[in-house]
Scaffold this motif. Structure first.
Motif, mmCIF file in Angstrom:
data_model
loop_
_atom_site.group_PDB
_atom_site.id
_atom_site.type_symbol
_atom_site.label_atom_id
_atom_site.label_comp_id
_atom_site.label_asym_id
_atom_site.label_seq_id
_atom_site.Cartn_x
_atom_site.Cartn_y
_atom_site.Cartn_z
ATOM 1 N N ALA A 118 48.404 32.767 49.797
ATOM 2 C CA ALA A 118 48.711 31.380 49.724
ATOM 3 C C ALA A 118 48.844 30.830 48.237
ATOM 4 N N PHE A 119 49.799 30.274 47.909
ATOM 5 C CA PHE A 119 49.982 29.957 46.272
ATOM 6 C C PHE A 119 50.547 28.302 46.299
ATOM 7 N N THR A 120 49.791 27.760 45.629
ATOM 8 C CA THR A 120 50.680 26.573 45.009
ATOM 9 C C THR A 120 50.723 26.448 43.377
ATOM 10 N N GLY A 121 51.538 25.983 42.998
ATOM 11 C CA GLY A 121 52.134 26.017 41.622
ATOM 12 C C GLY A 121 53.430 25.963 41.309
ATOM 13 N N SER A 122 53.745 26.650 40.054
ATOM 14 C CA SER A 122 55.168 26.571 40.008
ATOM 15 C C SER A 122 56.121 27.374 40.758
ATOM 16 N N THR A 123 57.541 26.990 40.818
ATOM 17 C CA THR A 123 58.334 27.838 41.682
ATOM 18 C C THR A 123 58.472 29.100 40.894
ATOM 19 N N LYS A 158 50.207 22.131 25.959
ATOM 20 C CA LYS A 158 51.515 22.683 26.402
ATOM 21 C C LYS A 158 52.094 21.788 27.398
ATOM 22 N N GLN A 159 51.484 21.103 28.370
ATOM 23 C CA GLN A 159 52.073 20.349 29.182
ATOM 24 C C GLN A 159 52.591 18.797 28.628
ATOM 25 N N LYS A 160 51.756 18.383 27.600
ATOM 26 C CA LYS A 160 52.181 17.325 26.882
ATOM 27 C C LYS A 160 53.484 17.512 26.193
ATOM 28 N N GLU A 171 53.543 26.644 48.032
ATOM 29 C CA GLU A 171 53.892 25.144 48.064
ATOM 30 C C GLU A 171 54.129 24.976 46.501
ATOM 31 N N LEU A 172 55.529 24.837 46.112
ATOM 32 C CA LEU A 172 55.982 24.936 45.008
ATOM 33 C C LEU A 172 56.416 23.617 44.235
ATOM 34 N N GLY A 173 57.250 23.609 43.582
ATOM 35 C CA GLY A 173 57.626 22.138 42.781
ATOM 36 C C GLY A 173 58.509 21.264 43.676
ATOM 37 N N LEU A 205 39.355 33.266 46.485
ATOM 38 C CA LEU A 205 40.205 32.255 45.874
ATOM 39 C C LEU A 205 40.234 32.394 44.122
ATOM 40 N N LYS A 206 41.457 31.998 43.629
ATOM 41 C CA LYS A 206 41.602 32.105 42.325
ATOM 42 C C LYS A 206 41.886 30.775 41.743
ATOM 43 N N PRO A 207 40.847 30.226 40.994
ATOM 44 C CA PRO A 207 41.105 28.835 40.475
ATOM 45 C C PRO A 207 42.089 29.058 39.061
ATOM 46 N N ASP A 208 42.713 27.980 38.582
ATOM 47 C CA ASP A 208 43.414 27.735 37.223
ATOM 48 C C ASP A 208 42.248 27.989 36.439
ATOM 49 N N ASP A 209 42.727 28.491 35.075
ATOM 50 C CA ASP A 209 41.639 28.348 34.044
ATOM 51 C C ASP A 209 41.250 27.272 33.453
ATOM 52 N N ILE A 232 45.763 31.355 45.515
ATOM 53 C CA ILE A 232 45.777 30.933 44.126
ATOM 54 C C ILE A 232 46.081 29.593 44.088
ATOM 55 N N ILE A 233 45.258 29.066 43.114
ATOM 56 C CA ILE A 233 45.081 27.431 43.036
ATOM 57 C C ILE A 233 45.478 26.693 41.911
ATOM 58 N N PRO A 234 46.319 25.731 41.898
ATOM 59 C CA PRO A 234 46.680 25.056 40.442
ATOM 60 C C PRO A 234 45.645 24.004 40.180
ATOM 61 N N TRP A 235 45.866 23.433 38.991
ATOM 62 C CA TRP A 235 44.805 22.760 38.215
ATOM 63 C C TRP A 235 44.970 21.213 38.688
ATOM 64 N N ASN A 236 46.079 20.757 39.302
ATOM 65 C CA ASN A 236 46.212 19.138 39.523
ATOM 66 C C ASN A 236 45.137 18.681 40.573
ATOM 67 N N GLU A 284 65.094 18.787 36.939
ATOM 68 C CA GLU A 284 64.028 19.789 36.724
ATOM 69 C C GLU A 284 62.833 19.016 37.026
ATOM 70 N N GLU A 285 61.679 19.726 37.437
ATOM 71 C CA GLU A 285 60.526 19.059 37.587
ATOM 72 C C GLU A 285 59.933 18.877 36.258
ATOM 73 N N ILE A 286 59.404 17.677 35.818
ATOM 74 C CA ILE A 286 59.131 17.386 34.698
ATOM 75 C C ILE A 286 57.353 17.427 34.579
ATOM 76 N N ALA A 304 51.701 15.983 40.120
ATOM 77 C CA ALA A 304 51.568 16.065 41.381
ATOM 78 C C ALA A 304 53.010 16.595 42.040
ATOM 79 N N CYS A 305 53.276 17.900 42.712
ATOM 80 C CA CYS A 305 54.281 18.253 43.015
ATOM 81 C C CYS A 305 55.148 17.446 44.144
ATOM 82 N N GLU A 306 54.404 16.421 44.752
ATOM 83 C CA GLU A 306 55.062 15.449 45.775
ATOM 84 C C GLU A 306 55.419 14.303 45.147
HETATM 85 P P1 NAD Z 1 51.550 28.052 37.229
HETATM 86 O O1 NAD Z 1 52.384 28.317 38.446
HETATM 87 O O2 NAD Z 1 51.452 28.986 36.082
HETATM 88 O O3 NAD Z 1 49.917 28.144 37.888
HETATM 89 C C1 NAD Z 1 49.349 28.015 38.950
HETATM 90 C C2 NAD Z 1 48.377 28.863 39.669
HETATM 91 O O4 NAD Z 1 49.081 30.272 39.440
HETATM 92 C C3 NAD Z 1 47.438 29.134 38.322
HETATM 93 O O5 NAD Z 1 46.102 29.443 39.280
HETATM 94 C C4 NAD Z 1 47.619 29.922 37.641
HETATM 95 O O6 NAD Z 1 46.494 30.899 36.833
HETATM 96 C C5 NAD Z 1 48.343 31.276 38.547
HETATM 97 N N1 NAD Z 1 49.131 32.126 38.045
HETATM 98 C C6 NAD Z 1 49.824 32.213 36.713
HETATM 99 N N2 NAD Z 1 50.629 33.356 36.523
HETATM 100 C C7 NAD Z 1 50.275 33.853 37.835
HETATM 101 C C8 NAD Z 1 50.827 35.083 37.937
HETATM 102 N N3 NAD Z 1 51.941 35.797 37.355
HETATM 103 N N4 NAD Z 1 50.599 35.761 39.280
HETATM 104 C C9 NAD Z 1 49.727 34.847 40.309
HETATM 105 N N5 NAD Z 1 49.314 33.847 39.889
HETATM 106 C C10 NAD Z 1 49.553 33.298 38.518
HETATM 107 O O7 NAD Z 1 51.612 26.472 36.777
HETATM 108 P P2 NAD Z 1 51.136 25.920 35.416
HETATM 109 O O8 NAD Z 1 51.420 26.802 34.314
HETATM 110 O O9 NAD Z 1 49.666 25.675 35.453
HETATM 111 O O10 NAD Z 1 52.057 24.770 35.407
HETATM 112 C C11 NAD Z 1 53.489 24.842 35.240
HETATM 113 C C12 NAD Z 1 54.359 24.157 35.839
HETATM 114 O O11 NAD Z 1 54.063 24.552 37.377
HETATM 115 C C13 NAD Z 1 54.201 22.591 35.785
HETATM 116 O O12 NAD Z 1 54.906 22.164 34.724
HETATM 117 C C14 NAD Z 1 54.598 22.294 37.171
HETATM 118 O O13 NAD Z 1 55.901 21.806 37.038
HETATM 119 C C15 NAD Z 1 54.297 23.285 38.203
HETATM 120 N N6 NAD Z 1 53.035 22.984 38.997
HETATM 121 C C16 NAD Z 1 53.239 22.585 40.455
HETATM 122 C C17 NAD Z 1 52.118 22.480 40.904
HETATM 123 C C18 NAD Z 1 52.396 22.093 42.259
HETATM 124 O O14 NAD Z 1 51.444 21.630 42.951
HETATM 125 N N7 NAD Z 1 53.367 22.458 43.272
HETATM 126 C C19 NAD Z 1 50.945 22.484 40.413
HETATM 127 C C20 NAD Z 1 50.492 22.748 38.996
HETATM 128 C C21 NAD Z 1 51.913 23.124 38.389
#
Ligand code: NAD
Length: 506
Positions: free
Chosen positions: A230-235, A335-337, A255-257, A179-183, A153-157, A389-391, A288-290
């Protein structure tokens, strides 16, 4: 509008479409870049079934690792051949600057895929243990089996790069993957599928399903036939993925915040550290998370350092990400802005000084973009929300400290532990500080340098497991131990603890 590119999903080696589609818009201009098929749970079922069937057919996992490596290399070469197109696509879908996209998002993705190809050639998939003589002569072999169907599961950054960090080790180890990209950012991943398809990756080994995270991502996380996620994105979402994965005891990498603490020691080279601090919090406009978002400066050089920092920050150009002159692009979404602007206001309410705020572009063509100017907040303390908090935007929070112990205690006083940094003219001193930091990565006199040969990941709520380095293949294999008895001497065996009666005469 008829020339607008439309992307389909990639499942079981074929391109499939849906009646509904997602619009991908440039975050810099708001203009429509492409439309993309919109998958749902039914598409997830098809993709997982295809990945499972491909795994069971064994065409990929039974292929010698060297041959798998050749296919990964061919995909990387195919991506490299179209790197200009990928760079433009990346700029258009997530607003990375053309310089950042070319070097980091696309350049690293290709190089890291090549690293995983090489790792497939050298990784010890079978390890013979020493002969054991007690109680009987035996040998042992540890076989590193692929896990099976994996999901990423892949984020947008950094979409292509972070997809490679999952697909690379998964495929090098002989797994199949969905693989599932972000929208916001499906385009570079669908081009990756095209590159893989063109070089003959067997059907079902790689599948890409686009669609909403809470539908497609959530189903992948809970799916009983997915053996690893394997997931990268919000905590927050990472925790929900982990909970969903618990139902069939999936292997999980998260791999989270982060809230990277960047420590400037009193002997640091100020010019180098100032540029490093700016690079540390502003790559990808802070998304960028890092990122190094907490700057801890020794009190003896705090004021001079901040003066230099502001002077250098004034030279940064925010604008059209396609222009090579641009240093900083937009944020990903409205939303992020809004979220980042809320934090900038909050920081001042909490008592920070707004030491610097840059300017956003005035160009009419960029009026619909999601712009937040680079911002430096000083006089912060570690208990403030902006320091905890992660901004995820171009915002730096600056604190002063009295001595090394205090700097280390500020740095470690965080629920996150993804990245940290130390600036010093004395490498031994910096290393001593690095050893005491609770962080998956510590950079000394640098930031953001992820080297494919070293592990990357977080401690505490920044994640679980490691991507990159040989550790990455450990995350996509399971050890099977095979015991091989080499002795016919029945008298030495320990069967007697259960089977003690003499062998009957038959
Ligand atoms: P998010 O965690 O919502 O999205 C990351 C991925 O998870 C995307 O592909 C999304 O479609 C998917 N996802 C969303 N909800 C899901 C669910 N319930 N189950 C499984 N997958 C799901 O991140 P976001 O909303 O794009 O950003 C929110 C915050 O997350 C940001 O402000 C930032 O703090 C953090 N973030 C961190 C990273 C990183 O690299 N660690 C990357 C993007 C965002």
């Amino acid at each position: 509008m008829t020339d607008m590119p439309h992307y389909r999903m990639y499942v079981d080696g074929t391109w499939c479409d849906t009646t509904e589609s997602i619009e991908v818009r440039s975050p810099a201009t708001g203009q429509l870049v492409a439309t993309v098929a919109y998958g749902d749970t039914a598409t997830v079922e098809e993709a997982v079934a295809a990945a499972k069937a491909a795994h069971e057919r064994g065409v990929w996992r039974s292929m010698p690792p060297n041959d798998r490596a050749d296919v990964l290399d061919a995909i990387a070469d195919n991506l490299a051949a179209r790197s200009e197109q990928l760079t433009a696509l990346q700029v258009n879908e997530n607003g990375a600057t053309v310089r950042g996209a070319g070097a980091f998002l696309i350049g690293y993705a290709i190089a890291h895929l090549k690293y995983f190809a090489q790792l497939a050639r050298t990784y010890p998939f079978e390890i013979s243990g020493p002969l054991c003589e007690s109680p009987t002569l035996s040998a042992g072999i540890t076989i590193k089996d692929p896990i099976g169907v994996c999901a990423g599961i892949i984020p947008w950054n950094f979409p292509l790069l972070l997809a490679v960090w999952k697909l690379g080790p998964a495929l090098a180890a002989g797994n199949t993957i969905v693989l599932k990209p972000d929208d916001h950012t499906p385009l570079t991943l669908l081009e990756l599928a095209r590159a893989a398809d063109e070089v003959g990756l067997p059907a079902g080994v790689l599948n890409i399903v686009t669609g909403p995270g809470p539908v497609v991502g959530a189903r992948l996380a809970e799916h009983p036939d997915v053996r690893k996620v394997a997931f990268t994105g919000s905590t927050e979402v990472g925790k929900s993925v982990m909970r969903a994965a618990a139902d069939n005891v999936k292997n999980v990498t998260l791999e989270l915040g982060g809230k990277g603490a960047n420590i400037v020691l009193d002997d640091a080279d100020i010019d180098l550290a100032v540029d490093g601090a700016l690079f540390g919090f502003l790559l990808m406009s802070g998304q960028a998370c890092e990122s190094g978002t907490r700057l801890l400066i020794h009190q003896s050089l705090h004021d001079e350092f901040v003066r230099h920092l502001v002077t250098r920050a004034q030279t940064l150009v925010m604008g059209d990400p396609m222009s090579p002159a641009t240093d900083l692009g937009p944020l990903i979404s409205a939303k992020q802005k809004a979220r980042v602007e809320k934090y900038i206001a909050l920081g001042q309410e909490e008592g920070c000084t707004l030491a610097f705020q840059g300017v956003i572009p005035v160009d009419e063509a960029l009026a619909e973009g999601h712009w937040v100017a680079p911002t430096i907040l000083t006089d912060a303390t570690n208990d403030m929300r902006v320091a905890r908090e992660e901004i995820f935007g171009p915002v730096l929070v600056v604190m002063r400290y009295q001595d090394e112990d205090e700097a280390i205690s500020f740095a470690n006083d965080s629920e996150y532990g993804l990245s940290a940094g130390v600036w010093s003219a004395d490498p031994a001193r910096a290393l001593a500080v690095a050893r005491r930091l609770e962080s998956g990565t510590v950079w000394i006199n640098d930031w953001h340098m992820v080297n494919a040969t070293y592990p990357f990941g977080g401690v505490k709520q920044s994640g679980l497991g490691r991507e990159l380095g040989p550790d990455a293949l450990d995350e996509y294999t399971e050890s099977k131990f095979v015991h091989l008895d080499l002795s016919n001497d029945r008298s030495k065996r320990v069967y007697g603890v259960v089977v003690s009666a003499p062998i009957p005469n038959v």
